[in-house]
Design a protein around this motif. Structure first.
Motif, mmCIF file in Angstrom:
data_model
loop_
_atom_site.group_PDB
_atom_site.id
_atom_site.type_symbol
_atom_site.label_atom_id
_atom_site.label_comp_id
_atom_site.label_asym_id
_atom_site.label_seq_id
_atom_site.Cartn_x
_atom_site.Cartn_y
_atom_site.Cartn_z
ATOM 1 N N PHE A 79 3.740 -13.038 0.213
ATOM 2 C CA PHE A 79 3.897 -12.109 -0.898
ATOM 3 C C PHE A 79 3.279 -10.755 -0.562
ATOM 4 C CE2 PHE A 79 2.614 -10.280 -4.993
ATOM 5 C CZ PHE A 79 3.861 -10.204 -5.583
ATOM 6 N N PHE A 80 2.121 -10.753 0.086
ATOM 7 C CA PHE A 80 1.471 -9.506 0.480
ATOM 8 C C PHE A 80 2.331 -8.732 1.469
ATOM 9 C CE2 PHE A 80 -1.350 -7.111 3.301
ATOM 10 C CZ PHE A 80 -1.908 -6.251 2.366
ATOM 11 N N ILE A 81 2.924 -9.426 2.413
ATOM 12 C CA ILE A 81 3.805 -8.765 3.376
ATOM 13 C C ILE A 81 5.028 -8.189 2.666
ATOM 14 C CG2 ILE A 81 5.299 -9.153 5.376
ATOM 15 C CD1 ILE A 81 3.209 -11.243 6.296
ATOM 16 N N PHE A 82 5.597 -8.964 1.756
ATOM 17 C CA PHE A 82 6.752 -8.484 0.988
ATOM 18 C C PHE A 82 6.396 -7.240 0.187
ATOM 19 C CE2 PHE A 82 8.958 -8.507 -3.135
ATOM 20 C CZ PHE A 82 10.257 -8.270 -2.694
ATOM 21 N N SER A 106 4.033 -5.138 0.761
ATOM 22 C CA SER A 106 3.759 -4.035 1.683
ATOM 23 C C SER A 106 5.052 -3.372 2.141
ATOM 24 C CB SER A 106 2.976 -4.533 2.896
ATOM 25 O OG SER A 106 1.742 -5.048 2.510
ATOM 26 N N VAL A 107 6.053 -4.172 2.423
ATOM 27 C CA VAL A 107 7.354 -3.624 2.829
ATOM 28 C C VAL A 107 7.987 -2.845 1.678
ATOM 29 C CG1 VAL A 107 9.708 -4.257 3.515
ATOM 30 C CG2 VAL A 107 7.755 -5.334 4.622
ATOM 31 N N VAL A 108 7.917 -3.385 0.474
ATOM 32 C CA VAL A 108 8.463 -2.689 -0.690
ATOM 33 C C VAL A 108 7.723 -1.373 -0.912
ATOM 34 C CG1 VAL A 108 8.685 -2.800 -3.206
ATOM 35 C CG2 VAL A 108 9.345 -4.762 -1.817
ATOM 36 N N ALA A 109 6.403 -1.384 -0.800
ATOM 37 C CA ALA A 109 5.617 -0.168 -0.975
ATOM 38 C C ALA A 109 5.962 0.864 0.099
ATOM 39 C CB ALA A 109 4.129 -0.496 -0.945
ATOM 40 N N LEU A 110 6.186 0.427 1.319
ATOM 41 C CA LEU A 110 6.557 1.340 2.389
ATOM 42 C C LEU A 110 7.927 1.970 2.124
ATOM 43 C CD1 LEU A 110 5.863 2.533 5.177
ATOM 44 C CD2 LEU A 110 7.059 0.581 6.176
ATOM 45 N N ILE A 111 8.865 1.183 1.653
ATOM 46 C CA ILE A 111 10.189 1.711 1.332
ATOM 47 C C ILE A 111 10.090 2.728 0.203
ATOM 48 C CG2 ILE A 111 12.438 1.087 0.333
ATOM 49 C CD1 ILE A 111 12.213 -1.540 1.957
ATOM 50 N N ILE A 112 9.316 2.420 -0.811
ATOM 51 C CA ILE A 112 9.137 3.356 -1.922
ATOM 52 C C ILE A 112 8.510 4.648 -1.422
ATOM 53 C CG2 ILE A 112 7.811 3.774 -4.039
ATOM 54 C CD1 ILE A 112 8.290 0.842 -4.759
ATOM 55 N N LEU A 113 7.530 4.537 -0.556
ATOM 56 C CA LEU A 113 6.864 5.729 -0.028
ATOM 57 C C LEU A 113 7.827 6.579 0.804
ATOM 58 C CD1 LEU A 113 4.234 7.305 0.200
ATOM 59 C CD2 LEU A 113 3.721 5.972 2.243
ATOM 60 N N PHE A 156 1.281 -2.277 -8.061
ATOM 61 C CA PHE A 156 1.532 -3.209 -6.967
ATOM 62 C C PHE A 156 0.230 -3.815 -6.459
ATOM 63 C CE2 PHE A 156 5.806 -1.324 -5.442
ATOM 64 C CZ PHE A 156 6.491 -2.243 -6.214
ATOM 65 N N LEU A 157 -0.790 -2.992 -6.321
ATOM 66 C CA LEU A 157 -2.091 -3.474 -5.851
ATOM 67 C C LEU A 157 -2.676 -4.492 -6.824
ATOM 68 C CD1 LEU A 157 -4.292 -3.202 -3.696
ATOM 69 C CD2 LEU A 157 -5.286 -1.393 -5.111
ATOM 70 N N ILE A 181 -3.542 -8.419 -6.046
ATOM 71 C CA ILE A 181 -4.903 -8.924 -6.236
ATOM 72 C C ILE A 181 -4.926 -10.096 -7.210
ATOM 73 C CG2 ILE A 181 -7.164 -8.343 -7.195
ATOM 74 C CD1 ILE A 181 -6.774 -5.534 -6.006
ATOM 75 N N PHE A 182 -4.184 -9.992 -8.295
ATOM 76 C CA PHE A 182 -4.227 -11.024 -9.333
ATOM 77 C C PHE A 182 -3.054 -11.996 -9.280
ATOM 78 C CE2 PHE A 182 -6.535 -7.394 -11.236
ATOM 79 C CZ PHE A 182 -7.794 -7.996 -11.291
#
Length: 97
Positions: free
Chosen positions: A4-7, A9-16, A56-57, A61-62
């Motif tokens: 889930f963390f990797i997923f 991270s990829v979504v956050a990178l695409i958004i960025l 997302f963070l 975390i939760f």
């Protein structure tokens, strides 16, 4: 690392990446505007992106809590919020290409 963390991270990178490209186009459009207006609009442009990354963070975390209690409403909220601000930027990027 969890999947889930990797997923996320990829979504956050695409958004960025989408945000950076759309911001480049936004800067091109706003070159003729007054400097004070551009500063205000730049902050307004990046504010939803910052909120999205914080959401997302918090989701990462939760995540154990949400999975344990089977409450997926927050996940749906974060996903909807991200797409609410990402979709217009994607459309803008398509025309900016």
């Amino acid at each position: 690392m969890s999947r889930f963390f990797i997923f996320m991270s990829v979504v956050a990178l695409i958004i960025l990446l989408v945000d950076l490209y759309a911001f480049k186009g936004f800067n091109l459009l706003s070159q003729q505007w007054p400097a004070q207006t551009r500063k205000i609009l730049r902050v307004a442009y990046w504010f939803p992106t910052g909120i999205t990354f914080l959401l997302f963070l918090s989701l990462v975390i939760f995540m154990d809590y949400f999975l344990e209690h089977r409450t997926y409403g927050y996940f749906y909220f974060v996903t909807g919020f991200a797409f609410l601000f990402l979709l217009p930027k994607l459309i803008f990027c398509a025309f900016h290409l």
